[in-house]
Design a protein around this motif. Structure first.
Motif, PDB file in Angstrom:
ATOM      1  N   VAL A 152       0.845  -1.203   0.000  1.00 19.86           N
ATOM      2  CA  VAL A 152       0.000   0.000   0.000  1.00 19.86           C
ATOM      3  C   VAL A 152       0.877   1.249   0.000  1.00 19.86           C
ATOM      4  O   VAL A 152       0.642   2.196  -0.759  1.00 19.86           O
ATOM      5  CB  VAL A 152      -0.936  -0.010   1.227  1.00 19.86           C
ATOM      6  N   LYS A 156       1.098   4.201  -2.917  1.00 20.73           N
ATOM      7  CA  LYS A 156       0.898   5.618  -2.593  1.00 20.73           C
ATOM      8  C   LYS A 156       2.132   6.436  -2.947  1.00 20.73           C
ATOM      9  O   LYS A 156       2.027   7.539  -3.473  1.00 20.73           O
ATOM     10  CB  LYS A 156       0.588   5.777  -1.101  1.00 20.73           C
ATOM     11  N   ILE A 190      -9.019  10.909  -8.687  1.00 17.26           N
ATOM     12  CA  ILE A 190      -7.717  10.261  -8.487  1.00 17.26           C
ATOM     13  C   ILE A 190      -7.643   9.607  -7.114  1.00 17.26           C
ATOM     14  O   ILE A 190      -7.182   8.469  -6.978  1.00 17.26           O
ATOM     15  CB  ILE A 190      -6.590  11.286  -8.671  1.00 17.26           C
ATOM     16  N   ALA A 191      -8.131  10.338  -6.098  1.00 20.57           N
ATOM     17  CA  ALA A 191      -8.107   9.780  -4.743  1.00 20.57           C
ATOM     18  C   ALA A 191      -8.923   8.491  -4.700  1.00 20.57           C
ATOM     19  O   ALA A 191      -8.507   7.501  -4.080  1.00 20.57           O
ATOM     20  CB  ALA A 191      -8.657  10.792  -3.745  1.00 20.57           C
ATOM     21  N   TYR A 194      -6.883   5.678  -6.298  1.00 21.69           N
ATOM     22  CA  TYR A 194      -5.855   5.201  -5.370  1.00 21.69           C
ATOM     23  C   TYR A 194      -6.487   4.358  -4.273  1.00 21.69           C
ATOM     24  O   TYR A 194      -5.983   3.305  -3.909  1.00 21.69           O
ATOM     25  CB  TYR A 194      -5.101   6.371  -4.729  1.00 21.69           C
ATOM     26  N   PHE A 195      -7.611   4.844  -3.761  1.00 22.35           N
ATOM     27  CA  PHE A 195      -8.269   4.128  -2.670  1.00 22.35           C
ATOM     28  C   PHE A 195      -8.659   2.726  -3.121  1.00 22.35           C
ATOM     29  O   PHE A 195      -8.446   1.753  -2.409  1.00 22.35           O
ATOM     30  CB  PHE A 195      -9.493   4.908  -2.191  1.00 22.35           C
ATOM     31  N   CYS A 198      -5.631   0.564  -3.185  1.00 25.92           N
ATOM     32  CA  CYS A 198      -4.958   0.284  -1.908  1.00 25.92           C
ATOM     33  C   CYS A 198      -5.841  -0.445  -0.906  1.00 25.92           C
ATOM     34  O   CYS A 198      -5.352  -1.295  -0.158  1.00 25.92           O
ATOM     35  CB  CYS A 198      -4.475   1.595  -1.282  1.00 25.92           C
ATOM     36  N   TYR A 199      -7.136  -0.107  -0.893  1.00 24.95           N
ATOM     37  CA  TYR A 199      -7.983  -0.622   0.184  1.00 24.95           C
ATOM     38  C   TYR A 199      -8.042  -2.159   0.197  1.00 24.95           C
ATOM     39  O   TYR A 199      -7.903  -2.764   1.261  1.00 24.95           O
ATOM     40  CB  TYR A 199      -9.377  -0.008   0.104  1.00 24.95           C
TER      41      TYR A 199
ATOM     42  N   ASN B  66      -5.276   5.101   2.715  1.00 21.53           N
ATOM     43  CA  ASN B  66      -5.238   4.432   1.421  1.00 21.53           C
ATOM     44  C   ASN B  66      -5.157   5.401   0.251  1.00 21.53           C
ATOM     45  O   ASN B  66      -5.427   5.019  -0.895  1.00 21.53           O
ATOM     46  CB  ASN B  66      -6.453   3.513   1.272  1.00 21.53           C
ATOM     47  N   THR B  67      -4.807   6.665   0.507  1.00 17.77           N
ATOM     48  CA  THR B  67      -4.585   7.608  -0.594  1.00 17.77           C
ATOM     49  C   THR B  67      -3.248   8.319  -0.346  1.00 17.77           C
ATOM     50  O   THR B  67      -2.836   8.480   0.797  1.00 17.77           O
ATOM     51  CB  THR B  67      -5.710   8.653  -0.684  1.00 17.77           C
ATOM     52  N   VAL B  71      -1.885  13.688  -3.114  1.00 20.83           N
ATOM     53  CA  VAL B  71      -3.259  13.917  -3.574  1.00 20.83           C
ATOM     54  C   VAL B  71      -4.075  14.594  -2.473  1.00 20.83           C
ATOM     55  O   VAL B  71      -4.873  15.494  -2.745  1.00 20.83           O
ATOM     56  CB  VAL B  71      -3.897  12.583  -4.015  1.00 20.83           C
TER      57      VAL B  71
END
Lengths: 220, 227
Positions: A152, A156, A190-191, A194-195, A198-199, B66-67, B71
């Motif tokens: 993760v 990031k 974008i967030a 990414y989430f 990664c989540y 998780n971000t 960002v």
């Protein structure tokens, strides 16, 4: 300014997201290989090797990844080595990941009960055999949850490759933003991307951790 | 081409570097204080029994963890300005870093609070301590004591991560470095020097937290053993 967000922008973002995944994979493979050597160096029987590995970890863990990125892209260019953004980003991520994974894995190697070393020694296995046949198989089991968790961090941190002009997810967002000027919407998208990368990994890491804890009595 | 390194042009701008380093520490200091406060309340919220609060705190932690920080910084920066609020880059950087470190601190402190044995809390109840007293004396301080090493390394990581705020032109150490290298064309030397300043800063922070730990947790010093 430049019109509305349309399907082409989203495709461009998706392309960037692919490069984020690609760069993460490069970082994981490169950093993993190098980090494995660092971990072995940290538990080496030679004092000099231990010291060398420890100072590498201290140096890298005391420096921000952003500065490593700048150093490998602008710094190397200034003294005559022109390297591509992909190479600069890949190399920086590898150097960075190796220090952290090396330290995580050292902990895992040392977490293998001492009796295992002694038993292996009692069976007259050489140091290499002890490591490969007895310690590492057990250390890998301990290392899996934190390594997945660290993936993760890798994903990031690839966002910092945007500063050297590597077009991954964040950079592609910046490029789109330059034409549309809808920063809040674009960075929110974008967030979310990414989430969603990664989540699942965070969840997986936590699940592995729980099952490892449940299995612990059987191990000891 | 011969390789010639010239550190003097970088080092003679030591004042700017010092100012940058001071601003980096200042950002880290603000974010650590505010983030620790958020962490205490977040961790209490995550285990406090109210389902809605638990959900909210959980969502906050997961969203931040998780971000990428970069960002988050852009979102705060452009989010605040699209609301029509104008703040300096420094303020935005401090806010974004605080929000970020608050989530990590929440998670670490929750682990600390969860590690307090139930018998301790029951004993405190048996002694007639109020809920607030139990939290303060039995859960918060001993909990923080147990996770203090994890907290401090998170805070050092935060100081390093504050370099990212150079992207919204907060004038901290990395931004100063970018400025110096564009002025001198000595980017290799500049970033090497700055890397060593960051290493020095992280040593200073670790030493500071070690001293603070001695002052905050005298029990550990007396016993000489971790809990």
């Amino acid at each position: 300014m430049g019109g509305d967000l349309n399907i082409n922008h989203l495709l461009f973002l998706a392309h960037g997201a692919l490069w984020t995944v690609g760069l993460s994979a490069i970082a994981l493979v490169g950093g993993g290989t190098f980090g494995f050597l660092v971990a072995l160096g940290r538990v080496s029987s030679s004092r000099a090797v231990r010291l060398l590995a420890a100072s590498y970890v201290q140096l890298i863990q005391g420096t921000p990844l952003l500065v490593i990125m700048f150093l490998s892209f602008f710094g190397l260019a200034a003294i005559g080595f022109n390297i591509s953004p992909l190479l600069a980003a890949g190399a920086s991520m590898t150097i960075f990941v190796a220090a952290y994974l090396g330290e995580i894995w050292r902990g895992c190697i040392e977490a293998v009960p001492k009796q295992q070393w002694e038993a292996a020694e009692g069976l007259a296995l050489s140091r290499g055999q002890r490591m490969i046949k007895v310690i590492l198989p057990q250390a890998i089991r301990i290392a899996t949850p934190p390594t997945v968790g660290f993936m993760v961090q890798i994903i990031k941190n690839t966002s910092l490759a945007s500063v050297v002009g590597f077009v991954e997810l964040t950079r592609s967002g910046q490029i789109i933003n330059n034409s549309l000027f809808e920063p809040f919407i674009i960075y929110s998208i974008i967030a979310v991307v990414y989430f969603s990368l990664c989540y699942p990994l965070s969840r997986l890491s936590r699940r592995l951790e729980r099952t490892a804890l449940q299995k612990k009595p059987a191990l000891a | 081409m011969g390789l010639e390194l010239d550190f003097s042009v970088v080092l003679e701008r030591w004042r700017a570097l010092l100012d940058g380093a001071a601003l980096t520490l200042q950002l880290a200091f603000i974010a650590v204080i505010c983030g620790a406060a958020i962490g205490v309340f977040g961790a209490i919220g995550r285990r406090g029994g109210n389902a809605l609060v638990e959900r909210l705190c959980g969502a906050y932690v997961e969203a931040i963890r998780n971000t990428p920080l970069l960002v988050q910084i852009f979102l705060v920066y452009f989010g605040l300005s699209s609301l029509g609020l104008k703040f300096s880059a420094f303020t935005v950087a401090a806010v974004a870093l605080t929000i970020n470190v608050g989530a990590y601190t929440t998670e670490i402190m929750r682990a600390g609070f969860d590690s307090i044995h139930k018998g301790q809390i029951e004993a405190a109840e048996g002694l007639g301590l109020s809920r607030a007293q139990i939290y303060w004396h039995v859960i918060i301080w001993p909990g923080i004591e147990r996770v203090y090493p994890a907290l401090t390394s998170q805070f050092v990581l935060l100081m390093l991560a504050s370099s990212v705020t150079s992207q919204i032109s907060a004038e901290e150490l990395t931004a100063v470095a970018n400025y110096i290298q564009s002025e001198t064309y000595r980017s290799f030397e500049t970033y090497i020097v700055v890397a060593f300043i960051y290493i020095a800063l992280s040593f200073v922070m670790r030493f500071g937290f070690w001293l603070l730990g001695l002052a905050l947790f005298p029990r550990r010093r007396r016993l000489g053993t971790p809990l």
